[in-house]
Write an enzyme that holds these catalytic residues in place. Structure first.
Site, short mmCIF file in Angstrom:
data_model
loop_
_atom_site.label_atom_id
_atom_site.label_comp_id
_atom_site.label_asym_id
_atom_site.label_seq_id
_atom_site.Cartn_x
_atom_site.Cartn_y
_atom_site.Cartn_z
N LYS A 116 13.22 -63.39 -25.26
CA LYS A 116 14.19 -62.33 -25.54
C LYS A 116 14.48 -62.17 -27.02
O LYS A 116 14.71 -61.06 -27.51
CB LYS A 116 15.49 -62.60 -24.77
CG LYS A 116 15.32 -62.67 -23.25
CD LYS A 116 14.83 -61.35 -22.68
CE LYS A 116 14.87 -61.33 -21.16
NZ LYS A 116 13.92 -62.24 -20.52
N GLY A 165 19.48 -62.32 -14.13
CA GLY A 165 20.88 -62.72 -14.22
C GLY A 165 21.11 -64.20 -14.40
O GLY A 165 22.26 -64.65 -14.55
N GLU A 200 25.11 -61.74 -27.47
CA GLU A 200 25.14 -60.30 -27.67
C GLU A 200 26.54 -59.78 -27.43
O GLU A 200 27.32 -60.37 -26.65
CB GLU A 200 24.18 -59.58 -26.71
CG GLU A 200 22.72 -59.69 -27.08
CD GLU A 200 21.84 -58.89 -26.15
OE1 GLU A 200 20.67 -58.67 -26.52
OE2 GLU A 200 22.29 -58.47 -25.07
N HIS A 235 23.39 -58.49 -11.24
CA HIS A 235 22.32 -58.15 -12.17
C HIS A 235 21.01 -57.78 -11.47
O HIS A 235 19.96 -57.67 -12.11
CB HIS A 235 22.07 -59.28 -13.19
CG HIS A 235 23.28 -59.67 -13.96
ND1 HIS A 235 23.84 -58.88 -14.95
CD2 HIS A 235 24.09 -60.76 -13.88
CE1 HIS A 235 24.90 -59.47 -15.44
NE2 HIS A 235 25.08 -60.61 -14.81
N GLU A 287 15.76 -55.62 -23.10
CA GLU A 287 14.51 -56.32 -22.85
C GLU A 287 13.40 -55.33 -22.56
O GLU A 287 13.65 -54.16 -22.29
CB GLU A 287 14.64 -57.31 -21.69
CG GLU A 287 14.88 -56.66 -20.34
CD GLU A 287 14.97 -57.68 -19.21
OE1 GLU A 287 14.61 -58.86 -19.44
OE2 GLU A 287 15.39 -57.31 -18.11
N ASN A 289 10.05 -55.08 -19.97
CA ASN A 289 9.27 -55.63 -18.87
C ASN A 289 7.81 -55.18 -19.03
O ASN A 289 7.52 -53.98 -19.04
CB ASN A 289 9.81 -55.16 -17.52
CG ASN A 289 11.15 -55.80 -17.22
OD1 ASN A 289 11.29 -57.01 -17.27
ND2 ASN A 289 12.15 -54.98 -16.95
N ARG A 291 5.15 -54.97 -17.21
CA ARG A 291 4.51 -54.87 -15.91
C ARG A 291 4.97 -53.59 -15.23
O ARG A 291 5.80 -52.85 -15.75
CB ARG A 291 4.93 -56.05 -15.03
CG ARG A 291 6.44 -56.19 -14.91
CD ARG A 291 6.88 -57.16 -13.84
NE ARG A 291 8.28 -57.52 -13.94
CZ ARG A 291 9.28 -56.77 -13.49
NH1 ARG A 291 9.03 -55.59 -12.93
NH2 ARG A 291 10.53 -57.17 -13.61
N VAL A 294 9.48 -52.41 -9.89
CA VAL A 294 9.74 -52.14 -8.48
C VAL A 294 10.04 -50.65 -8.27
O VAL A 294 9.60 -50.03 -7.31
CB VAL A 294 10.92 -52.99 -7.97
CG1 VAL A 294 11.26 -52.65 -6.52
CG2 VAL A 294 10.62 -54.48 -8.11
N ARG A 337 16.48 -49.93 -2.48
CA ARG A 337 15.77 -51.17 -2.15
C ARG A 337 16.36 -51.75 -0.86
O ARG A 337 17.53 -52.13 -0.83
CB ARG A 337 15.90 -52.20 -3.27
CG ARG A 337 15.37 -51.73 -4.61
CD ARG A 337 15.34 -52.90 -5.57
NE ARG A 337 14.97 -52.50 -6.92
CZ ARG A 337 14.63 -53.34 -7.89
NH1 ARG A 337 14.63 -54.64 -7.65
NH2 ARG A 337 14.31 -52.91 -9.09
#
Length: 449
Positions: A116, A165, A200, A235, A287, A289, A291, A294, A337
């Site tokens: 991070k 999280g 942060e 999270h 951040e 990701n 990839r 979802v 989801r």
């Protein structure tokens, strides 16, 4: 182009990749644990190889078994899906060393964004706006106190190798900081084997906005707008929509261009998502990701593109099949989801699905590996389905989601479907007026009543 792709994953995302392979005329290889021998992705793939017992560490995370499966099947590429080894730089390096193509970014870029602090420093240097915080890892409480006083309370202590999280604690005042700091380090050590943390500024009521980017690895990149992922529990994202109700076209174009230029400059290859907190018209990087997400189907719905197909094309060193000017936003899409969980405590609920019926009709997509009689194993994530709807505008998408949820049948196990029926009765949700804290407050009030 590849002749055969091994999918190093399971469930609905493995099926998603198999479908893309089939449309492209590429053979697919499924890997599975003994617990997944009757799984739908095993049935649908052209070949299937058992790679170990149920625990992920001995199967889906067991790198030698996956490499062996590639060699046995003759697969010339690996698609990691999401989760498991998808952002494991060491795994990607092993894949590359064996002369197999990894369908995703380079190990260098995964390593860069997996830490991070390095990710934040990189993005800041590339002109991406970041949350005020420490310049790097915070080694001790004294340093943490100094940084916190400098940026102002409340602050959030985060694990540098964190995610989901874990290793993340809030300190609203100087009195809270010691406990937050020590707890975050302890959780980080237990979860990631790395107790380094950073600080942060904690934003009071932000939205979680993520920008989908795609690069060809040759210095060219585009963005595909944003997704609003603000409805979260602990999270973890619960519902995602695109475009965000809070972002106008001018803001979308500005932050999208910033993100596309950033990943182009580092020569990024494949799909990536740059995640932000958004408050009072300002974006703050949290951040990246490296990839497929979802929630990628909502982006596919509003832009009419197949992101998995594009991942495969780019990994095969083919150019992007679209330019920025080709990407025209059309309508609104929402994804929920659906987890095998027992409400109101969200406890996992594995078991046998007695009856399964997927909703259909215009603008409805169901990504799931369920079928009637399927035994949901207790060893893996509780996500069992993703319901995605697309409409000409947000009200139509909401109406379509309500209708589709009414058609969906999952009998034999508890699921999170009732939560989404309840959310569609909430005026804030219908207006699109919510932040990352909204769902936690809603659930807390629901439990109290």
């Amino acid at each position: 182009m590849f002749q055969k792709i091994l999918i190093a994953n399971r469930g609905e995302i493995a099926l998603r990749v198999i479908r893309a392979c089939r449309e492209m005329g590429i053979a697919s290889v499924a890997v599975h644990s003994t617990a997944d021998s009757d799984a739908m992705h095993v049935r649908m793939a052209d070949e299937a190889i058992c790679i170990g017992p149920p625990p992920s560490a001995q199967s889906y995370l067991h790198v030698p078994a996956i490499i062996s499966a590639c060699e046995i099947s003759g697969a010339d590429a690996i698609h990691p899906g999401y989760g498991f080894l998808s952002e494991n730089a060491a795994f990607v390096q092993v894949v590359e060393d064996h002369g197999i193509t990894f369908i995703g970014p380079s190990s260098e870029h995964i390593r860069m964004m997996g830490d991070k602090i390095t990710a934040k420093e990189t993005m800041k240097a590339l002109g991406v706006p970041c949350v005020p915080g420490s310049d790097g890892g915070v080694p001790d409480l004294e340093t943490a106190s100094r940084v916190a006083e400098g940026i102002g309370f409340p602050v959030i202590v985060k694990a540098t190798a964190g995610g989901g999280g874990r290793g993340m604690k809030l300190a609203r005042s100087a009195e809270d900081l010691e406990t937050a700091f020590r707890t975050a380090r302890s959780e980080a050590k237990a979860a990631f084997g790395n107790d380094e943390v950073y600080l942060e500024k904690y934003l009071g009521a932000p939205r979680h906005i993520e920008i989908q980017v795609f690069g060809d690895g040759e210095g060219n990149a585009v963005h595909l707008g944003e997704r609003d992922c603000s409805l979260q529990r602990r999270h973890q994202k619960v519902l995602e929509e695109a475009p965000s109700p809070a972002i106008d076209p001018e803001i979308r174009a500005r932050i999208g261009q910033t993100c596309a230029e950033a990943v182009a400059r580092i020569g990024y290859r494949g799909a990536g998502t740059i995640e932000f907190l958004y408050e009072n018209g300002e974006f703050y990087f949290i951040e990246m990701n490296t990839r497929l997400q979802v929630e990628h189907p909502v982006t596919e719905a509003i832009f009419g593109v197949d992101l998995v197909r594009e991942q495969i094309r780019v990994a095969a060193k083919q150019p992007l099949s679209f330019a920025q000017d080709d990407l025209l936003l059309n309508g609104h899409a929402i994804e929920v989801r659906i987890n095998a969980e027992r409400l109101p405590n969200f406890t996992p609920c594995p078991g046998t699905v007695a009856t399964y019926h997927a909703p259909g009709g215009l603008g409805v997509r169901m990504d799931s590996a369920l079928y009637s009689g399927y035994r949901i194993p207790p060893y893996y994530d509780s996500l069992i389905a993703k319901l995605i709807v697309h409409g000409r505008d947000r009200p139509e998408a909401l109406a379509r989601l309500n209708r589709a949820l009414g058609e969906l049948i999952i009998d034999g196990v508890d699921s999170s479907v009732p939560l989404f029926r309840a959310l569609l009765d909430e005026p804030d949700i219908l207006r699109g007026d919510y932040t990352i804290h909204w769902l936690e407050r809603f659930l807390s009030q629901a439990l109290e009543s």
